[in-house]
Design a protein around this motif. Sequence first.
Motif, PDB file in Angstrom:
ATOM      1  N   LYS A  66      -2.052  10.557   8.445  1.00 35.30           N
ATOM      2  CA  LYS A  66      -1.706   9.276   7.823  1.00 35.30           C
ATOM      3  C   LYS A  66      -2.387   9.110   6.470  1.00 35.30           C
ATOM      4  N   GLU A  67      -3.628   9.521   6.366  1.00 33.95           N
ATOM      5  CA  GLU A  67      -4.341   9.425   5.097  1.00 33.95           C
ATOM      6  C   GLU A  67      -3.649  10.236   4.011  1.00 33.95           C
ATOM      7  N   VAL A  68      -3.148  11.413   4.372  1.00 30.91           N
ATOM      8  CA  VAL A  68      -2.429  12.254   3.418  1.00 30.91           C
ATOM      9  C   VAL A  68      -1.092  11.616   3.060  1.00 30.91           C
ATOM     10  N   ALA A  69      -0.419  11.056   4.059  1.00 28.26           N
ATOM     11  CA  ALA A  69       0.854  10.374   3.799  1.00 28.26           C
ATOM     12  C   ALA A  69       0.661   9.237   2.801  1.00 28.26           C
ATOM     13  N   ASP A  70      -0.433   8.495   2.960  1.00 26.90           N
ATOM     14  CA  ASP A  70      -0.705   7.390   2.043  1.00 26.90           C
ATOM     15  C   ASP A  70      -0.914   7.908   0.616  1.00 26.90           C
ATOM     16  N   ARG A  71      -1.587   9.028   0.488  1.00 27.29           N
ATOM     17  CA  ARG A  71      -1.839   9.594  -0.846  1.00 27.29           C
ATOM     18  C   ARG A  71      -0.562  10.124  -1.474  1.00 27.29           C
ATOM     19  N   LEU A  72       0.264  10.784  -0.674  1.00 30.79           N
ATOM     20  CA  LEU A  72       1.493  11.355  -1.212  1.00 30.79           C
ATOM     21  C   LEU A  72       2.460  10.286  -1.704  1.00 30.79           C
ATOM     22  N   TRP A  86       6.212  14.866  -9.680  1.00 31.79           N
ATOM     23  CA  TRP A  86       6.863  15.802 -10.611  1.00 31.79           C
ATOM     24  C   TRP A  86       8.174  16.313 -10.024  1.00 31.79           C
ATOM     25  N   TYR A  87       8.165  16.567  -8.718  1.00 34.16           N
ATOM     26  CA  TYR A  87       9.316  17.180  -8.053  1.00 34.16           C
ATOM     27  C   TYR A  87      10.255  16.169  -7.385  1.00 34.16           C
ATOM     28  N   ALA A  88       9.694  15.062  -6.919  1.00 34.78           N
ATOM     29  CA  ALA A  88      10.480  14.201  -6.034  1.00 34.78           C
ATOM     30  C   ALA A  88       9.961  12.771  -6.049  1.00 34.78           C
ATOM     31  N   SER A  89      10.831  11.865  -5.646  1.00 34.87           N
ATOM     32  CA  SER A  89      10.393  10.500  -5.356  1.00 34.87           C
ATOM     33  C   SER A  89      10.117  10.441  -3.852  1.00 34.87           C
ATOM     34  N   ALA A  90       8.979   9.861  -3.496  1.00 33.97           N
ATOM     35  CA  ALA A  90       8.555   9.876  -2.094  1.00 33.97           C
ATOM     36  C   ALA A  90       8.348   8.459  -1.581  1.00 33.97           C
ATOM     37  N   ARG A  91       8.523   8.294  -0.277  1.00 37.22           N
ATOM     38  CA  ARG A  91       8.282   6.989   0.341  1.00 37.22           C
ATOM     39  C   ARG A  91       7.739   7.188   1.749  1.00 37.22           C
ATOM     40  N   ALA A  92       6.977   6.226   2.203  1.00 38.06           N
ATOM     41  CA  ALA A  92       6.485   6.247   3.582  1.00 38.06           C
ATOM     42  C   ALA A  92       7.644   5.964   4.527  1.00 38.06           C
ATOM     43  N   ALA A  93       7.733   6.743   5.605  1.00 38.67           N
ATOM     44  CA  ALA A  93       8.847   6.590   6.543  1.00 38.67           C
ATOM     45  C   ALA A  93       8.374   6.261   7.948  1.00 38.67           C
ATOM     46  N   GLY A  94       7.125   5.802   8.081  1.00 41.50           N
ATOM     47  CA  GLY A  94       6.657   5.355   9.387  1.00 41.50           C
ATOM     48  C   GLY A  94       5.386   6.015   9.851  1.00 41.50           C
ATOM     49  N   ARG A  95       4.744   5.387  10.808  1.00 44.07           N
ATOM     50  CA  ARG A  95       3.499   5.871  11.411  1.00 44.07           C
ATOM     51  C   ARG A  95       3.800   6.561  12.734  1.00 44.07           C
ATOM     52  N   VAL A  96       3.009   7.569  13.061  1.00 44.07           N
ATOM     53  CA  VAL A  96       3.173   8.295  14.322  1.00 44.07           C
ATOM     54  C   VAL A  96       1.831   8.267  15.055  1.00 44.07           C
ATOM     55  N   PRO A  97       1.803   7.784  16.299  1.00 45.22           N
ATOM     56  CA  PRO A  97       0.529   7.661  17.018  1.00 45.22           C
ATOM     57  C   PRO A  97       0.002   9.008  17.503  1.00 45.22           C
ATOM     58  N   VAL A 154      -6.738  10.996  14.621  1.00 45.25           N
ATOM     59  CA  VAL A 154      -6.181  10.194  13.528  1.00 45.25           C
ATOM     60  C   VAL A 154      -4.692   9.979  13.772  1.00 45.25           C
ATOM     61  N   ASP A 155      -4.161   8.932  13.156  1.00 47.64           N
ATOM     62  CA  ASP A 155      -2.715   8.717  13.161  1.00 47.64           C
ATOM     63  C   ASP A 155      -2.056   9.692  12.201  1.00 47.64           C
ATOM     64  N   SER A 156      -0.766   9.889  12.396  1.00 46.55           N
ATOM     65  CA  SER A 156       0.032  10.680  11.466  1.00 46.55           C
ATOM     66  C   SER A 156       1.017   9.753  10.760  1.00 46.55           C
ATOM     67  N   GLY A 157       1.592  10.250   9.676  1.00 47.46           N
ATOM     68  CA  GLY A 157       2.574   9.457   8.952  1.00 47.46           C
ATOM     69  C   GLY A 157       3.740  10.325   8.527  1.00 47.46           C
ATOM     70  N   LEU A 158       4.914   9.728   8.440  1.00 44.79           N
ATOM     71  CA  LEU A 158       6.104  10.421   7.970  1.00 44.79           C
ATOM     72  C   LEU A 158       6.292  10.125   6.479  1.00 44.79           C
ATOM     73  N   VAL A 159       6.552  11.170   5.722  1.00 43.51           N
ATOM     74  CA  VAL A 159       6.815  11.036   4.287  1.00 43.51           C
ATOM     75  C   VAL A 159       8.207  11.591   4.010  1.00 43.51           C
ATOM     76  N   ALA A 160       9.084  10.752   3.501  1.00 41.46           N
ATOM     77  CA  ALA A 160      10.424  11.188   3.103  1.00 41.46           C
ATOM     78  C   ALA A 160      10.444  11.350   1.587  1.00 41.46           C
ATOM     79  N   PHE A 161      11.150  12.361   1.125  1.00 43.19           N
ATOM     80  CA  PHE A 161      11.246  12.554  -0.320  1.00 43.19           C
ATOM     81  C   PHE A 161      12.656  12.958  -0.718  1.00 43.19           C
ATOM     82  N   ALA A 162      12.996  12.638  -1.956  1.00 43.70           N
ATOM     83  CA  ALA A 162      14.277  13.032  -2.540  1.00 43.70           C
ATOM     84  C   ALA A 162      13.987  13.716  -3.865  1.00 43.70           C
ATOM     85  N   GLY A 163      14.555  14.896  -4.065  1.00 45.29           N
ATOM     86  CA  GLY A 163      14.297  15.661  -5.271  1.00 45.29           C
ATOM     87  C   GLY A 163      14.737  14.926  -6.528  1.00 45.29           C
TER      88      GLY A 163
END
Length: 302
Positions: free
Chosen positions: A172-178, A196-207, A217-226
């Motif tokens: 989750k911490e990495v997802a927040d940074r990305l 530089w490569y993509a627009s990114a957004r948070a796509a949810g938390r994973v327990p 730690v929690d995990s997070g989903l990161v969605a991106f579009a080139g």
Amino acid sequence: MTEAVPAAAAETGTVRWVTVTGLLGPAEIRELAARLGVMPTKSLGQNFVHDPNTVRRIVRAADLSPDDVVVEVGPGLGSLTLGLLPACAHVYAIEIDPVLAGRLALTAEERAPEHADRLTIMNRDALKLRPEDVGEPSALVANLPYNVAVPVVLHLLAILPSLRHGLVMVQKEVADRLTAAPGSRVYGVPSVKLAWYASARAAGRVPPSVFWPVPNVDSGLVAFAGRQPPAGADRRETFAVIDYAFAQRRKTLRAALAGWAGSAGAAAEILVRAGVDPQARGESLTIEQFAAIAAARLEEAA
């Protein structure tokens, strides 16, 4: 067990339904690991997803089309792989563990026989993957090992310009940074380089409870579009500016970029030509502004 999962239909914007069969639950994960003599290791960042609902959620959020060619890094025992196979044209599964890589094809044949021919497995370090290994994939979907998540994402986006979109599960911490925006407390090198490569957004938390072993730690989903990088920008020079700017993030850019430019005075001159305030800090700049700084120095050198 067979279930239908919605996925985006190619080019129509409508919803189609794909059949997901034989997903792995907690009992199957432990049984398969025991049969292989596999114990998850911290050194490889192994935390296996054992919750079918989480797999369905990831596949749904990945928004795959029938013609998508997917790169999956760290398939492990195959939980996510089994969910991806019915939803796309092909999956290239990149697995560094030879035992897990050696078993994955059989797992696909046993639990998703109608889609097993869509799977190519490579026993390889994803950081050493070459473009010719996978052709021109269109999507990256992966439960990434925590310890190499950012380097893997940036490496694959650098060598595979055909990647149009993707969804990764990371700490989750990495997802927040990305996904951080300029001005955020956690905005930094991963945020800017991914932009530089993509627009990114948070796509949810994973327990943590959906993994074995359970991480702390929690995990997070990161969605991106080139996206296209800033016009006329040089990636290597831009990334050098980014690294210098955040190596001493409390300093103004005039001071932080002194080593890169040759002196604080030279850095200030470059910043002014780029239209950036020398008293600003790196955490306030967009990728376009970092690229403009790099371009200003290259213009001076020319």
